[in-house]
Design an enzyme around this catalytic site. Structure first.
Site, PDB file in Angstrom:
ATOM      1  N   CYS A   1      -3.601  10.479   4.380  1.00  0.00           N
ATOM      2  CA  CYS A   1      -4.127  10.282   5.730  1.00  0.00           C
ATOM      3  C   CYS A   1      -4.120  11.608   6.472  1.00  0.00           C
ATOM      4  O   CYS A   1      -3.098  12.291   6.509  1.00  0.00           O
ATOM      5  CB  CYS A   1      -3.273   9.254   6.470  1.00  0.00           C
ATOM      6  SG  CYS A   1      -3.773   9.062   8.178  1.00  0.00           S
TER       7      CYS A   1
ATOM      8  N   HIS B   1       0.884  -1.178   0.000  1.00  0.00           N
ATOM      9  CA  HIS B   1       0.000   0.000   0.000  1.00  0.00           C
ATOM     10  C   HIS B   1       0.921   1.227   0.000  1.00  0.00           C
ATOM     11  O   HIS B   1       1.326   1.716   1.046  1.00  0.00           O
ATOM     12  CB  HIS B   1      -0.875  -0.050   1.267  1.00  0.00           C
ATOM     13  CG  HIS B   1      -1.783   1.118   1.452  1.00  0.00           C
ATOM     14  ND1 HIS B   1      -3.147   1.035   1.303  1.00  0.00           N
ATOM     15  CD2 HIS B   1      -1.546   2.407   1.802  1.00  0.00           C
ATOM     16  CE1 HIS B   1      -3.702   2.203   1.563  1.00  0.00           C
ATOM     17  NE2 HIS B   1      -2.737   3.059   1.876  1.00  0.00           N
TER      18      HIS B   1
HETATM   19  P1  HMG Z   1     -11.113   7.954  20.760  1.00  0.00           P
HETATM   20  O1  HMG Z   1     -11.550   9.377  20.886  1.00  0.00           O
HETATM   21  O2  HMG Z   1      -9.875   7.550  21.478  1.00  0.00           O
HETATM   22  O3  HMG Z   1     -12.284   6.911  21.105  1.00  0.00           O
HETATM   23  O4  HMG Z   1     -10.953   7.658  19.231  1.00  0.00           O
HETATM   24  P2  HMG Z   1     -13.305   6.740  22.246  1.00  0.00           P
HETATM   25  O5  HMG Z   1     -13.596   5.279  22.295  1.00  0.00           O
HETATM   26  O6  HMG Z   1     -12.836   7.449  23.498  1.00  0.00           O
HETATM   27  O7  HMG Z   1     -14.605   7.489  21.671  1.00  0.00           O
HETATM   28  C1  HMG Z   1     -14.679   8.888  21.540  1.00  0.00           C
HETATM   29  C2  HMG Z   1     -15.929   9.250  20.736  1.00  0.00           C
HETATM   30  O8  HMG Z   1     -15.847   8.686  19.426  1.00  0.00           O
HETATM   31  C3  HMG Z   1     -17.220   8.702  21.334  1.00  0.00           C
HETATM   32  O9  HMG Z   1     -18.249   9.603  20.973  1.00  0.00           O
HETATM   33  C4  HMG Z   1     -17.435   7.421  20.606  1.00  0.00           C
HETATM   34  O10 HMG Z   1     -18.771   6.995  20.568  1.00  0.00           O
HETATM   35  C5  HMG Z   1     -16.964   7.794  19.214  1.00  0.00           C
HETATM   36  P3  HMG Z   1     -18.748  10.759  21.959  1.00  0.00           P
HETATM   37  O11 HMG Z   1     -19.169  10.039  23.214  1.00  0.00           O
HETATM   38  O12 HMG Z   1     -17.577  11.681  22.180  1.00  0.00           O
HETATM   39  O13 HMG Z   1     -19.875  11.415  21.193  1.00  0.00           O
HETATM   40  N1  HMG Z   1     -16.488   6.638  18.452  1.00  0.00           N
HETATM   41  C6  HMG Z   1     -16.928   6.316  17.227  1.00  0.00           C
HETATM   42  N2  HMG Z   1     -17.849   6.861  16.416  1.00  0.00           N
HETATM   43  C7  HMG Z   1     -18.068   6.240  15.226  1.00  0.00           C
HETATM   44  N3  HMG Z   1     -17.388   5.148  14.823  1.00  0.00           N
HETATM   45  C8  HMG Z   1     -16.464   4.576  15.599  1.00  0.00           C
HETATM   46  C9  HMG Z   1     -16.193   5.168  16.862  1.00  0.00           C
HETATM   47  N4  HMG Z   1     -15.362   4.854  17.864  1.00  0.00           N
HETATM   48  C10 HMG Z   1     -15.533   5.761  18.823  1.00  0.00           C
HETATM   49  N5  HMG Z   1     -15.802   3.499  15.182  1.00  0.00           N
HETATM   50  C11 HMG Z   1     -10.876   6.254  17.278  1.00  0.00           C
HETATM   51  C12 HMG Z   1     -10.514   6.394  18.752  1.00  0.00           C
HETATM   52  C13 HMG Z   1     -10.112   5.081  16.703  1.00  0.00           C
HETATM   53  C14 HMG Z   1     -12.376   6.031  17.135  1.00  0.00           C
HETATM   54  C15 HMG Z   1     -10.485   7.573  16.569  1.00  0.00           C
HETATM   55  O14 HMG Z   1      -9.138   7.820  16.845  1.00  0.00           O
HETATM   56  C16 HMG Z   1     -10.693   7.522  15.093  1.00  0.00           C
HETATM   57  O15 HMG Z   1     -11.820   7.466  14.603  1.00  0.00           O
HETATM   58  N6  HMG Z   1      -9.607   7.578  14.306  1.00  0.00           N
HETATM   59  C17 HMG Z   1      -9.727   7.501  12.862  1.00  0.00           C
HETATM   60  C18 HMG Z   1      -8.423   7.668  12.223  1.00  0.00           C
HETATM   61  C19 HMG Z   1      -8.539   7.445  10.741  1.00  0.00           C
HETATM   62  O16 HMG Z   1      -9.583   7.129  10.217  1.00  0.00           O
HETATM   63  N7  HMG Z   1      -7.396   7.629  10.055  1.00  0.00           N
HETATM   64  C20 HMG Z   1      -7.352   7.424   8.643  1.00  0.00           C
HETATM   65  C21 HMG Z   1      -7.418   5.976   8.260  1.00  0.00           C
HETATM   66  S1  HMG Z   1      -5.863   5.120   8.502  1.00  0.00           S
HETATM   67  C22 HMG Z   1      -4.998   5.411   7.037  1.00  0.00           C
HETATM   68  O17 HMG Z   1      -5.391   6.216   6.237  1.00  0.00           O
HETATM   69  C23 HMG Z   1      -3.760   4.600   6.750  1.00  0.00           C
HETATM   70  C24 HMG Z   1      -3.994   3.494   5.722  1.00  0.00           C
HETATM   71  O18 HMG Z   1      -4.475   4.042   4.498  1.00  0.00           O
HETATM   72  C25 HMG Z   1      -2.691   2.738   5.450  1.00  0.00           C
HETATM   73  C26 HMG Z   1      -1.496   3.653   5.172  1.00  0.00           C
HETATM   74  O19 HMG Z   1      -1.558   4.482   4.244  1.00  0.00           O
HETATM   75  O20 HMG Z   1      -0.525   3.521   5.916  1.00  0.00           O
HETATM   76  C27 HMG Z   1      -5.036   2.475   6.220  1.00  0.00           C
HETATM   77 MG    MG Z   2      -3.173   4.955   2.964  1.00  0.00          MG
END
Ligand code: HMG
Ligand code: MG
Length: 302
Positions: free
Chosen positions: A241, A208
């Protein structure tokens, strides 16, 4: 080593491609049309959405609507990112047949991206794997920052191999190794794969690569020589990202297809239809594809 005779392409544009899109939210209908066009072009693995926190990644906030809205084509796998059980439950309710967890080989990136350490992330993924397995849903695993980190700099291949092994042993059927910020070069990519393959069989590894420094195709060729047979790519070279400063798009699907065609590797994917899709989606976003092949072949017919 001989190149693989078949390559599986994993399309990233609807997820990695759109998650980082600045400005106004991309309409749900546009995402659905993009996914349907990609499937019609012959792509059989499409990462369609991301069930993450909408506060963290607003562009993916309509994951459920997208998954429900697509007209599913038989033989096509539509997958989604699920960082935790909450994400998985949303994805299952939306009828996904495959999900992905995403970890990193860099502690600092893990904290920035998913708000926990690498060890905590692996512990968080365990119940996701168990629940997905119960539901009959396959899980892919990502390791980010395999060739460098925006916060920590160099990353050791041993660390990449360690995280890849943990995900594989947990039950991920395939481990996608992400050069998240596109800083890798072919020799480094080769060495990273040589180390990773000692822990995870090569047929379960995917590449990737982001194309920030224009090295993605060279790096892909280098890891194909090592036997990697699964490539992640995004139509029009979309992607990046939000938590990886300086990350540009994924390697463009069009460019990978052109390379593979030149190598005599048939994928069954219609290059012109992918070019047309890339032109169409970038028009929706107000710019041009970053695929060299799309630019060389003109604007296409859409
Ligand atoms: P957090 O704040 O530590 O989680 O986030 P939490 O469990 O304390 O929850 C906080 C709030 O988020 C709560 O809501 C939860 O309900 C909600 P509130 O009570 O404040 O209203 N929540 C969610 N809502 C919807 N869907 C969920 C979810 N989980 C918790 N699944 C968390 C931890 C992982 C959720 C957060 O850090 C996050 O969403 N991160 C996303 C990061 C992301 O998407 N990055 C891009 C993708 S990775 C990438 O691009 C790399 C890749 O392409 C490979 C590469 O290129 O290397 C894959
Ligand atoms: Mg990526």
């Amino acid at each position: 080593m001989a190149l693989p005779t078949a390559i599986k392409l994993f399309e990233m544009a609807p997820r990695d491609g759109l998650q980082n899109e600045p400005g106004t939210l991309v309409p749900t209908a546009t995402k659905i049309e993009l996914i349907e066009r990609l499937a019609n072009a012959g792509l059989t693995h499409i990462e369609a959405a991301s069930f993450v926190s909408p506060k963290w990644v607003p562009q993916m906030g309509d994951a459920s609507e997208v998954m429900h809205g697509i007209a599913r084509k038989p033989g096509v796998v539509y997958s989604a990112l699920t960082p935790n059980l909450k994400g998985l439950e949303g994805a299952l309710a939306a009828g996904v047949e495959e999900v992905a967890v995403f970890g990193a080989a860099s502690e600092a990136f893990s904290q920035k991206n998913i708000n926990c350490s690498i060890a905590e992330s692996l512990a968080r993924f365990e119940p996701v794997l168990v629940r997905a397995n119960e539901a009959g849903v396959r899980v892919r695993g990502y390791v980010s920052c395999v060739l460098g980190c925006p916060y920590e700099g160099d990353i050791s291949p041993q660390k990449v191999a360690e995280v890849a092994k943990a995900l594989y042993e947990m039950g991920c059927y395939e481990i996608s190794l992400g050069d998240t910020i596109g800083v890798g070069t072919p020799l480094a990519a080769k060495r990273m794969i040589e180390t990773a393959r000692q822990q995870v069989p090569i047929e379960h590894l995917a590449a990737h690569f982001h194309d920030t420094y224009g090295m993605a195709l060279a790096n892909l060729y280098a890891v194909m020589e090592e036997g990697v047979g699964v490539i992640d790519a995004a139509t029009a070279g979309l992607g990046g990202c939000p938590y990886a400063k300086g990350a540009s798009g994924n390697v463009a699907t069009e460019d990978v297809l052109y390379l593979l065609e030149g190598l005599g590797i048939n994928t069954g994917i219609d290059l012109q239809a992918v070019i047309d899709t890339g032109v169409w989606i970038t028009q929706q976003l107000g710019r041009k594809p970053s695929s060299k092949v799309a630019l060389a072949k003109g604007t296409g017919t859409q």
